[in-house]
Enzyme design. Structure first.
Site, PDB file in Angstrom:
ATOM      1  N   CYS A   1      -7.581  -1.618   0.909  1.00  0.00           N
ATOM      2  CA  CYS A   1      -8.499  -0.643   0.305  1.00  0.00           C
ATOM      3  C   CYS A   1      -9.572  -0.317   1.347  1.00  0.00           C
ATOM      4  O   CYS A   1     -10.254  -1.222   1.846  1.00  0.00           O
ATOM      5  CB  CYS A   1      -9.121  -1.299  -0.923  1.00  0.00           C
ATOM      6  SG  CYS A   1     -10.432  -0.368  -1.714  1.00  0.00           S
TER       7      CYS A   1
ATOM      8  N   CYS B   1      -8.167   6.734   2.181  1.00  0.00           N
ATOM      9  CA  CYS B   1      -8.128   5.954   0.938  1.00  0.00           C
ATOM     10  C   CYS B   1      -6.666   5.604   0.711  1.00  0.00           C
ATOM     11  O   CYS B   1      -5.798   6.491   0.811  1.00  0.00           O
ATOM     12  CB  CYS B   1      -8.660   6.797  -0.219  1.00  0.00           C
ATOM     13  SG  CYS B   1      -8.409   6.048  -1.843  1.00  0.00           S
TER      14      CYS B   1
HETATM   15  N1  DGL Z   1      -7.658   2.510  -2.539  1.00  0.00           N
HETATM   16  C1  DGL Z   1      -9.092   2.522  -2.423  1.00  0.00           C
HETATM   17  C2  DGL Z   1      -9.485   2.939  -1.018  1.00  0.00           C
HETATM   18  O1  DGL Z   1      -8.671   2.835  -0.108  1.00  0.00           O
HETATM   19  C3  DGL Z   1      -9.660   3.325  -3.542  1.00  0.00           C
HETATM   20  C4  DGL Z   1     -11.084   3.061  -3.778  1.00  0.00           C
HETATM   21  C5  DGL Z   1     -11.536   3.336  -5.179  1.00  0.00           C
HETATM   22  O2  DGL Z   1     -11.146   2.605  -6.083  1.00  0.00           O
HETATM   23  O3  DGL Z   1     -12.354   4.245  -5.349  1.00  0.00           O
HETATM   24  O4  DGL Z   1     -10.597   3.338  -0.748  1.00  0.00           O
END
Ligand code: DGL
Length: 259
Positions: free
Chosen positions: A74, A183
């Site tokens: 993430c 993301c």
């Molecule tokens: N997959 C997360 C990232 O790479 C998402 C973050 C979120 O939950 O807003 O930033």
């Protein structure tokens, strides 16, 4: 020496499975445990303190399952919490950050776009990266709402398509030739993004680089699993398991658990 303890991965939800796929492709005999903290998604709107606390909770869960390395799948958790995690635990951590460097170095128009969460774009780590590429024009866009739509399984909905059109328009107008997906949820939107942007714009994310880095660290620490059989993959979610099952399209084990 064989170390068949699992590689642990966590994300605010299902997005980090895009990273899990890259790791599984490169290191198929490694056992893996993936934790989707979907109940607390999106992380992108939370404060740094909240993101650190959630990242600690996720790390503890994975360490209790004997994970030998933790992949913070993430961008938001990496850019806000990896420093704190590394200071607190001895286990090696691999993080994911927006692929600004390859985009900036390869751009012919010297203009690139980045789509990421507010938490990532506002983080100190991201600003440090930006400082290294001051010569490049970087169009930043927060992907408000996209993580929630993906968590709801709405990869193809009108709302998702309309949001993408709104977010990408200023980048297309600015003549970007690289679009960085900052993301780990967003690679699931690539088919929709491709229908909006001209073909000359290349889309990049950091999944492959994270997988290579994970392998490098396992080799360096001599904790690679040298067993000659396919690893076991277990996925935990604290929300509706259907969304995770749909996105994986494999028959891996998905377990619903409150954590
Ligand atoms: N997959 C997360 C990232 O790479 C998402 C973050 C979120 O939950 O807003 O930033």
């Amino acid at each position: 020496m064989i170390n068949n303890n699992p590689i642990g991965l966590f994300d605010s939800g299902i997005g980090g499975t895009s990273i899990w796929k890259e790791i599984h492709d490169l290191l198929p005999n490694e056992n893996t445990i993936y934790l989707a903290d979907s109940k607390n998604a999106p992380y992108g709107q939370k404060s740094k303190e909240e993101i650190v606390q959630l990242s600690i909770k996720n790390t503890e869960f994975l360490l209790n399952q004997n994970c030998k390395i933790i992949v913070v799948a993430c961008n938001t958790a990496t850019t806000n919490a990896i420093k704190e995690l590394r200071a607190k635990y001895d286990v090696p951590f691999i993080g994911i950050e927006p692929a600004i460097k390859p985009a900036a170095l390869n751009s012919s128009t010297n203009t690139i776009g980045i789509l990421a969460t507010k938490g990532t774009l506002n983080s100190e780590l991201f600003h440090q990266t930006l400082e290294k590429f001051q010569e490049t024009k970087i169009i930043e866009q927060i992907g408000h709402g996209l993580v929630t739509l993906i968590e709801n399984g709405e990869l193809n909905s009108i709302e998702t398509k309309n949001l993408l059109k709104t977010y990408l328009k200023p980048m297309i107008e600015a003549n970007i030739d690289y679009l960085v997906l900052g993301c780990s949820h967003y690679p699931y939107l690539i088919p929709q993004i491709k229908k909006i942007i001209p073909t000359k714009i290349k889309i990049i994310d950091s999944g492959e680089a994270v997988a290579r880095q994970t392998k490098n660290v396992l080799v360096e620490k001599s904790i690679l699993n040298l067993e000659n059989k396919l690893g076991k993959a277990v996925f935990y979610t604290n929300a509706n398991p259907k969304v995770l099952e749909n996105i994986l399209k494999y028959k891996e084990e998905v377990i619903q658990k409150d954590f």
